[in-house]
Enzyme design. Structure first.
Site, PDB file in Angstrom:
ATOM      1  N   ARG A  26       0.825  -1.214   0.000  1.00 40.52           N
ATOM      2  CA  ARG A  26       0.000   0.000   0.000  1.00 40.52           C
ATOM      3  C   ARG A  26       0.860   1.265   0.000  1.00 40.52           C
ATOM      4  NH1 ARG A  26      -3.734  -1.666   4.686  1.00 40.52           N
ATOM      5  NH2 ARG A  26      -5.017  -3.318   3.819  1.00 40.52           N
ATOM      6  N   ARG A  30      -3.881   6.226   0.921  1.00 38.65           N
ATOM      7  CA  ARG A  30      -4.542   7.383   1.526  1.00 38.65           C
ATOM      8  C   ARG A  30      -3.634   8.226   2.410  1.00 38.65           C
ATOM      9  NH1 ARG A  30      -9.466   4.472   4.320  1.00 38.65           N
ATOM     10  NH2 ARG A  30      -7.939   2.779   4.350  1.00 38.65           N
ATOM     11  N   ARG A  39      -8.179  10.988  -5.277  1.00 34.98           N
ATOM     12  CA  ARG A  39      -9.420  10.398  -4.787  1.00 34.98           C
ATOM     13  C   ARG A  39     -10.558  11.418  -4.672  1.00 34.98           C
ATOM     14  NH1 ARG A  39     -10.385   5.666  -2.326  1.00 34.98           N
ATOM     15  NH2 ARG A  39     -12.507   6.435  -2.609  1.00 34.98           N
ATOM     16  N   ASP A  75      -6.851  -3.459  -7.335  1.00 32.73           N
ATOM     17  CA  ASP A  75      -7.544  -4.036  -6.183  1.00 32.73           C
ATOM     18  C   ASP A  75      -7.675  -5.530  -6.407  1.00 32.73           C
ATOM     19  OD1 ASP A  75     -10.281  -4.856  -4.696  1.00 32.73           O
ATOM     20  OD2 ASP A  75      -9.374  -3.137  -3.694  1.00 32.73           O
ATOM     21  N   TYR A 151     -14.107 -13.709   0.179  1.00 28.95           N
ATOM     22  CA  TYR A 151     -14.871 -12.490  -0.109  1.00 28.95           C
ATOM     23  C   TYR A 151     -16.163 -12.842  -0.849  1.00 28.95           C
ATOM     24  CZ  TYR A 151     -11.542  -8.792   1.196  1.00 28.95           C
ATOM     25  OH  TYR A 151     -10.741  -7.912   1.887  1.00 28.95           O
TER      26      TYR A 151
END
Length: 350
Positions: A26, A30, A39, A75, A151
Protein backbone atom coordinates in the site's frame (compact mmCIF):
# COMPACT_ATOMS: atom_id res chain seq x y z
CA UNK A 1 10.11 -8.43 -17.29
CA UNK A 2 11.36 -4.86 -17.59
CA UNK A 3 14.10 -4.82 -14.92
CA UNK A 4 15.35 -8.41 -14.51
CA UNK A 5 18.80 -7.27 -13.32
CA UNK A 6 17.43 -5.10 -10.48
CA UNK A 7 18.44 -5.81 -6.88
CA UNK A 8 14.78 -6.47 -6.08
CA UNK A 9 14.48 -9.27 -8.65
CA UNK A 10 17.86 -10.66 -7.62
CA UNK A 11 16.74 -10.71 -3.99
CA UNK A 12 13.55 -12.55 -5.01
CA UNK A 13 15.82 -15.18 -6.51
CA UNK A 14 18.09 -15.20 -3.41
CA UNK A 15 21.00 -13.91 -5.46
CA UNK A 16 23.71 -11.58 -4.07
CA UNK A 17 22.84 -7.88 -3.85
CA UNK A 18 24.75 -4.84 -2.61
CA UNK A 19 22.01 -3.90 -0.13
CA UNK A 20 18.55 -4.97 0.97
CA UNK A 21 15.83 -3.83 -1.44
CA UNK A 22 12.81 -2.17 0.16
CA UNK A 23 9.25 -1.42 -0.91
CA UNK A 24 5.97 -1.16 1.01
CA UNK A 25 2.58 -2.74 0.67
CA UNK A 26 0.00 0.00 0.00
CA UNK A 27 2.83 2.44 -0.74
CA UNK A 28 0.37 4.31 -2.97
CA UNK A 29 -2.53 5.08 -0.69
CA UNK A 30 -4.54 7.38 1.53
CA UNK A 31 -1.59 8.52 3.66
CA UNK A 32 -0.16 10.43 0.65
CA UNK A 33 -1.52 13.91 -0.18
CA UNK A 34 -1.04 13.23 -3.90
CA UNK A 35 -3.29 10.20 -3.70
CA UNK A 36 -5.87 12.05 -1.61
CA UNK A 37 -6.05 14.69 -4.34
CA UNK A 38 -6.74 12.02 -6.96
CA UNK A 39 -9.42 10.40 -4.79
CA UNK A 40 -11.28 13.70 -4.55
CA UNK A 41 -11.90 13.39 -8.29
CA UNK A 42 -12.13 9.64 -8.79
CA UNK A 43 -13.41 6.60 -6.91
CA UNK A 44 -11.13 3.65 -6.20
CA UNK A 45 -12.64 1.63 -9.01
CA UNK A 46 -12.38 4.57 -11.44
CA UNK A 47 -8.66 4.81 -10.68
CA UNK A 48 -8.18 1.07 -11.19
CA UNK A 49 -10.02 1.11 -14.53
CA UNK A 50 -8.20 4.14 -15.95
CA UNK A 51 -4.69 2.94 -16.90
CA UNK A 52 -3.24 6.44 -17.11
CA UNK A 53 -4.43 7.41 -13.63
CA UNK A 54 -3.49 4.06 -12.08
CA UNK A 55 -0.03 4.30 -13.63
CA UNK A 56 0.49 7.85 -12.40
CA UNK A 57 -0.56 6.95 -8.85
CA UNK A 58 1.90 4.04 -8.95
CA UNK A 59 4.75 6.13 -10.32
CA UNK A 60 4.19 9.09 -7.99
CA UNK A 61 4.38 6.93 -4.87
CA UNK A 62 7.46 4.97 -5.93
CA UNK A 63 9.38 8.11 -6.89
CA UNK A 64 8.36 10.07 -3.80
CA UNK A 65 9.44 7.30 -1.43
CA UNK A 66 12.65 6.33 -3.21
CA UNK A 67 11.85 2.62 -2.93
CA UNK A 68 13.37 -0.25 -4.91
CA UNK A 69 10.16 -1.43 -6.60
CA UNK A 70 6.81 -0.06 -7.72
CA UNK A 71 3.64 -2.10 -7.22
CA UNK A 72 0.83 -1.47 -9.65
CA UNK A 73 -2.23 0.28 -8.25
CA UNK A 74 -5.19 -2.10 -8.46
CA UNK A 75 -7.54 -4.04 -6.18
CA UNK A 76 -7.52 -7.77 -5.51
CA UNK A 77 -11.28 -8.04 -6.13
CA UNK A 78 -11.23 -6.89 -9.76
CA UNK A 79 -11.44 -10.47 -11.13
CA UNK A 80 -14.79 -10.97 -9.40
CA UNK A 81 -16.48 -8.57 -11.78
CA UNK A 82 -15.46 -10.52 -14.89
CA UNK A 83 -16.69 -13.70 -13.20
CA UNK A 84 -20.18 -12.10 -13.13
CA UNK A 85 -20.05 -11.27 -9.44
CA UNK A 86 -20.65 -7.51 -9.01
CA UNK A 87 -19.26 -5.66 -6.01
CA UNK A 88 -18.99 -2.12 -4.74
CA UNK A 89 -17.22 -0.26 -1.96
CA UNK A 90 -19.34 0.99 0.91
CA UNK A 91 -18.03 4.00 2.84
CA UNK A 92 -16.50 2.83 6.09
CA UNK A 93 -17.33 -0.82 5.43
CA UNK A 94 -15.03 -1.87 2.61
CA UNK A 95 -16.05 -4.09 -0.31
CA UNK A 96 -19.57 -5.48 -0.55
CA UNK A 97 -20.36 -8.44 -2.80
CA UNK A 98 -23.85 -7.88 -4.11
CA UNK A 99 -24.80 -11.55 -4.58
CA UNK A 100 -22.65 -13.76 -2.32
CA UNK A 101 -21.77 -17.26 -3.50
CA UNK A 102 -23.37 -19.74 -1.11
CA UNK A 103 -24.53 -22.79 -3.13
CA UNK A 104 -23.40 -25.05 -5.94
CA UNK A 105 -25.68 -23.22 -8.37
CA UNK A 106 -23.96 -19.93 -7.51
CA UNK A 107 -20.55 -21.47 -8.24
CA UNK A 108 -21.78 -22.98 -11.51
CA UNK A 109 -22.92 -19.55 -12.75
CA UNK A 110 -19.46 -18.02 -12.37
CA UNK A 111 -17.74 -17.32 -15.68
CA UNK A 112 -14.11 -17.98 -16.51
CA UNK A 113 -13.96 -16.67 -20.09
CA UNK A 114 -13.72 -12.91 -19.55
CA UNK A 115 -10.28 -12.44 -17.95
CA UNK A 116 -9.26 -10.37 -20.98
CA UNK A 117 -11.72 -7.71 -19.81
CA UNK A 118 -9.21 -6.90 -17.05
CA UNK A 119 -6.77 -5.61 -19.64
CA UNK A 120 -6.86 -2.14 -18.11
CA UNK A 121 -4.58 -3.44 -15.32
CA UNK A 122 -1.96 -4.81 -17.70
CA UNK A 123 -2.13 -1.57 -19.66
CA UNK A 124 -1.35 0.34 -16.46
CA UNK A 125 1.57 -2.02 -15.88
CA UNK A 126 2.81 -1.33 -19.39
CA UNK A 127 2.70 2.43 -18.83
CA UNK A 128 4.60 2.17 -15.53
CA UNK A 129 7.22 -0.11 -17.09
CA UNK A 130 7.61 2.31 -19.99
CA UNK A 131 8.17 5.15 -17.53
CA UNK A 132 10.77 3.37 -15.41
CA UNK A 133 12.29 1.13 -18.09
CA UNK A 134 15.10 -0.81 -16.38
CA UNK A 135 15.51 1.81 -13.62
CA UNK A 136 12.90 0.32 -11.31
CA UNK A 137 11.14 -3.07 -11.30
CA UNK A 138 7.37 -3.26 -11.31
CA UNK A 139 5.34 -5.69 -9.20
CA UNK A 140 2.03 -7.04 -10.42
CA UNK A 141 -0.34 -8.73 -8.02
CA UNK A 142 -3.47 -10.74 -7.45
CA UNK A 143 -5.56 -12.20 -4.67
CA UNK A 144 -5.00 -15.83 -3.73
CA UNK A 145 -7.83 -18.30 -4.39
CA UNK A 146 -8.79 -18.69 -0.72
CA UNK A 147 -8.95 -14.97 0.01
CA UNK A 148 -10.95 -14.24 -3.15
CA UNK A 149 -13.26 -17.15 -2.41
CA UNK A 150 -13.84 -15.94 1.14
CA UNK A 151 -14.87 -12.49 -0.11
CA UNK A 152 -17.21 -14.09 -2.63
CA UNK A 153 -18.85 -16.33 -0.05
CA UNK A 154 -19.00 -13.96 2.92
CA UNK A 155 -20.12 -11.00 0.83
CA UNK A 156 -17.25 -8.88 2.20
CA UNK A 157 -14.89 -9.06 5.13
CA UNK A 158 -15.56 -11.40 8.03
CA UNK A 159 -14.44 -12.10 11.59
CA UNK A 160 -14.94 -15.84 11.67
CA UNK A 161 -15.54 -16.95 8.04
CA UNK A 162 -18.49 -19.13 8.98
CA UNK A 163 -19.97 -19.29 5.48
CA UNK A 164 -16.59 -19.96 3.87
CA UNK A 165 -15.77 -22.82 6.21
CA UNK A 166 -19.30 -24.15 5.91
CA UNK A 167 -18.86 -24.55 2.16
CA UNK A 168 -15.40 -26.09 2.63
CA UNK A 169 -16.71 -28.67 5.09
CA UNK A 170 -20.22 -29.31 3.76
CA UNK A 171 -19.89 -28.82 -0.01
CA UNK A 172 -16.33 -29.83 -0.91
CA UNK A 173 -17.15 -30.29 -4.60
CA UNK A 174 -18.58 -26.76 -4.86
CA UNK A 175 -15.60 -25.41 -2.93
CA UNK A 176 -13.09 -27.07 -5.23
CA UNK A 177 -14.94 -25.90 -8.34
CA UNK A 178 -14.89 -22.35 -6.99
CA UNK A 179 -11.16 -22.53 -6.25
CA UNK A 180 -10.49 -24.04 -9.68
CA UNK A 181 -12.41 -21.29 -11.45
CA UNK A 182 -10.49 -18.65 -9.53
CA UNK A 183 -7.17 -20.22 -10.52
CA UNK A 184 -8.25 -20.20 -14.17
CA UNK A 185 -9.21 -16.52 -14.20
CA UNK A 186 -6.37 -15.23 -12.04
CA UNK A 187 -3.72 -17.14 -14.02
CA UNK A 188 -4.74 -15.42 -17.25
CA UNK A 189 -5.08 -12.05 -15.52
CA UNK A 190 -1.58 -12.20 -14.03
CA UNK A 191 0.07 -13.59 -17.15
CA UNK A 192 -1.07 -10.44 -18.95
CA UNK A 193 0.57 -8.30 -16.26
CA UNK A 194 3.87 -10.09 -16.81
CA UNK A 195 3.56 -9.80 -20.58
CA UNK A 196 3.09 -6.06 -20.04
CA UNK A 197 6.43 -5.95 -18.20
CA UNK A 198 5.83 -6.86 -14.54
CA UNK A 199 9.02 -8.21 -12.95
CA UNK A 200 7.42 -10.13 -10.09
CA UNK A 201 3.97 -11.07 -8.84
CA UNK A 202 2.71 -10.81 -5.28
CA UNK A 203 -0.11 -13.17 -4.34
CA UNK A 204 -2.11 -11.76 -1.42
CA UNK A 205 -3.72 -14.38 0.85
CA UNK A 206 -4.95 -11.81 3.33
CA UNK A 207 -7.43 -14.00 5.20
CA UNK A 208 -5.74 -17.40 5.13
CA UNK A 209 -4.64 -17.02 8.75
CA UNK A 210 -8.17 -17.99 9.84
CA UNK A 211 -7.43 -21.60 8.90
CA UNK A 212 -5.86 -24.45 10.80
CA UNK A 213 -2.83 -26.13 9.27
CA UNK A 214 -4.95 -29.20 8.52
CA UNK A 215 -7.63 -27.20 6.72
CA UNK A 216 -5.06 -25.14 4.81
CA UNK A 217 -3.30 -28.25 3.56
CA UNK A 218 -6.52 -30.02 2.56
CA UNK A 219 -8.68 -27.23 1.15
CA UNK A 220 -6.24 -24.51 0.04
CA UNK A 221 -2.70 -25.70 -0.62
CA UNK A 222 -3.42 -27.78 -3.77
CA UNK A 223 -5.15 -25.00 -5.71
CA UNK A 224 -2.77 -22.30 -4.45
CA UNK A 225 0.15 -24.43 -5.59
CA UNK A 226 -1.56 -24.79 -8.97
CA UNK A 227 -1.80 -21.00 -9.22
CA UNK A 228 1.82 -20.41 -8.20
CA UNK A 229 3.09 -22.95 -10.75
CA UNK A 230 0.98 -21.31 -13.45
CA UNK A 231 2.34 -17.87 -12.59
CA UNK A 232 5.91 -19.17 -12.59
CA UNK A 233 5.43 -20.27 -16.19
CA UNK A 234 5.58 -16.56 -17.03
CA UNK A 235 9.19 -16.41 -15.80
CA UNK A 236 8.43 -13.90 -13.05
CA UNK A 237 9.20 -14.80 -9.42
CA UNK A 238 6.22 -15.12 -7.08
CA UNK A 239 5.85 -13.59 -3.61
CA UNK A 240 3.21 -15.34 -1.50
CA UNK A 241 1.96 -13.35 1.48
CA UNK A 242 -0.62 -14.02 4.16
CA UNK A 243 -1.41 -12.38 7.49
CA UNK A 244 -1.60 -14.17 10.84
CA UNK A 245 0.00 -17.11 9.06
CA UNK A 246 2.88 -18.08 11.37
CA UNK A 247 1.62 -21.65 11.82
CA UNK A 248 1.11 -21.99 8.06
CA UNK A 249 4.56 -20.87 6.89
CA UNK A 250 6.08 -24.33 6.23
CA UNK A 251 2.96 -25.32 4.29
CA UNK A 252 2.90 -22.03 2.37
CA UNK A 253 6.47 -22.69 1.26
CA UNK A 254 5.26 -25.93 -0.33
CA UNK A 255 3.50 -23.86 -2.99
CA UNK A 256 6.93 -23.34 -4.50
CA UNK A 257 6.77 -19.54 -4.36
CA UNK A 258 10.24 -18.01 -4.56
CA UNK A 259 9.48 -15.51 -1.77
CA UNK A 260 7.33 -15.95 1.33
CA UNK A 261 6.03 -12.76 2.91
CA UNK A 262 6.13 -12.60 6.70
CA UNK A 263 3.79 -10.55 8.85
CA UNK A 264 5.00 -8.87 12.06
CA UNK A 265 3.88 -11.62 14.43
CA UNK A 266 7.05 -13.69 14.12
CA UNK A 267 10.72 -12.59 14.31
CA UNK A 268 12.17 -12.54 10.82
CA UNK A 269 14.86 -15.12 11.51
CA UNK A 270 12.36 -17.56 13.00
CA UNK A 271 10.06 -17.10 10.04
CA UNK A 272 12.93 -17.72 7.66
CA UNK A 273 13.91 -20.85 9.55
CA UNK A 274 10.30 -22.04 9.38
CA UNK A 275 10.24 -21.96 5.58
CA UNK A 276 13.74 -23.42 5.38
CA UNK A 277 14.98 -21.98 2.09
CA UNK A 278 14.40 -19.34 -0.54
CA UNK A 279 13.73 -15.65 0.03
CA UNK A 280 11.57 -13.81 2.56
CA UNK A 281 9.88 -10.43 2.62
CA UNK A 282 9.06 -8.37 5.69
CA UNK A 283 8.30 -7.66 8.36
CA UNK A 284 7.96 -4.39 10.33
CA UNK A 285 4.63 -3.85 12.10
CA UNK A 286 2.99 -1.00 10.09
CA UNK A 287 1.84 0.63 13.34
CA UNK A 288 5.50 1.25 14.22
CA UNK A 289 5.50 3.92 11.50
CA UNK A 290 3.27 6.01 13.79
CA UNK A 291 5.97 6.06 16.49
CA UNK A 292 8.91 8.42 17.01
CA UNK A 293 11.82 8.00 14.62
CA UNK A 294 14.08 6.47 17.29
CA UNK A 295 11.63 3.58 17.70
CA UNK A 296 11.20 3.11 13.94
CA UNK A 297 14.95 3.06 13.42
CA UNK A 298 15.51 0.58 16.25
CA UNK A 299 12.84 -1.83 15.00
CA UNK A 300 14.04 -1.67 11.39
CA UNK A 301 17.66 -2.18 12.39
CA UNK A 302 16.69 -5.23 14.43
CA UNK A 303 14.94 -6.80 11.43
CA UNK A 304 18.01 -6.22 9.28
CA UNK A 305 20.23 -7.73 11.98
CA UNK A 306 17.96 -10.78 12.14
CA UNK A 307 18.31 -11.13 8.37
CA UNK A 308 22.08 -11.09 8.99
CA UNK A 309 23.00 -10.15 5.38
CA UNK A 310 21.61 -13.50 4.23
CA UNK A 311 20.82 -13.45 0.53
CA UNK A 312 17.14 -13.18 -0.29
CA UNK A 313 15.75 -10.60 2.14
CA UNK A 314 13.35 -7.94 0.86
CA UNK A 315 12.43 -5.35 3.48
CA UNK A 316 8.74 -4.55 3.77
CA UNK A 317 6.05 -4.08 6.37
CA UNK A 318 4.14 -6.98 7.87
CA UNK A 319 1.02 -5.59 6.16
CA UNK A 320 0.01 -2.41 4.32
CA UNK A 321 0.77 1.19 5.26
CA UNK A 322 -2.01 2.64 7.44
CA UNK A 323 -3.90 5.75 6.26
CA UNK A 324 -2.77 7.87 9.23
CA UNK A 325 0.95 7.17 8.66
CA UNK A 326 3.20 10.24 8.28
CA UNK A 327 4.69 10.27 4.79
CA UNK A 328 8.06 11.48 6.07
CA UNK A 329 8.38 8.42 8.28
CA UNK A 330 7.94 6.15 5.25
CA UNK A 331 10.53 8.08 3.24
CA UNK A 332 12.99 8.04 6.13
CA UNK A 333 12.50 4.31 6.65
CA UNK A 334 13.26 3.55 3.00
CA UNK A 335 16.48 5.59 3.18
CA UNK A 336 17.49 4.00 6.47
CA UNK A 337 17.02 0.44 5.20
CA UNK A 338 19.02 1.20 2.08
CA UNK A 339 21.90 2.87 3.92
CA UNK A 340 22.05 0.59 6.96
CA UNK A 341 21.87 -2.63 4.94
CA UNK A 342 24.62 -1.37 2.61
CA UNK A 343 26.83 -0.70 5.63
CA UNK A 344 26.09 -4.15 7.03
CA UNK A 345 27.06 -5.84 3.78
CA UNK A 346 30.22 -3.78 3.44
CA UNK A 347 31.23 -4.65 7.01
CA UNK A 348 30.57 -8.36 6.45
CA UNK A 349 33.00 -8.41 3.55
CA UNK A 350 35.91 -6.85 5.46
Amino acid sequence: MSAPASRFVKACQAQPVDRTPVWFMRQAGRYMPEYQAVRKRHSLIEICKNPEIAAQVTITAAEALGVDAAIIFADILLPLEVMSLPFHFSAGEGPVIERPVREQADVSRLRTDRAADLGYVSEAVRLVCKHFSSRLPVIGFCGAPFTLASYMIEGGGSRNYVNTKKMMYSSPAAWDELMSKLVTVVSVYVAEQVRAGADAIQVFDSWVGCLSVEDYRHYVLPRTTELVKSLQNTGAPVIYFGTDSTALLPSMKETGAEVIGLDWRIPLDQGWDAIGSGAVQGNLDPVVLLAEWREIESRAANILRLANVRQGHIFNLGHGILPETPVENVKALARFVQEYSAQMRASSQV
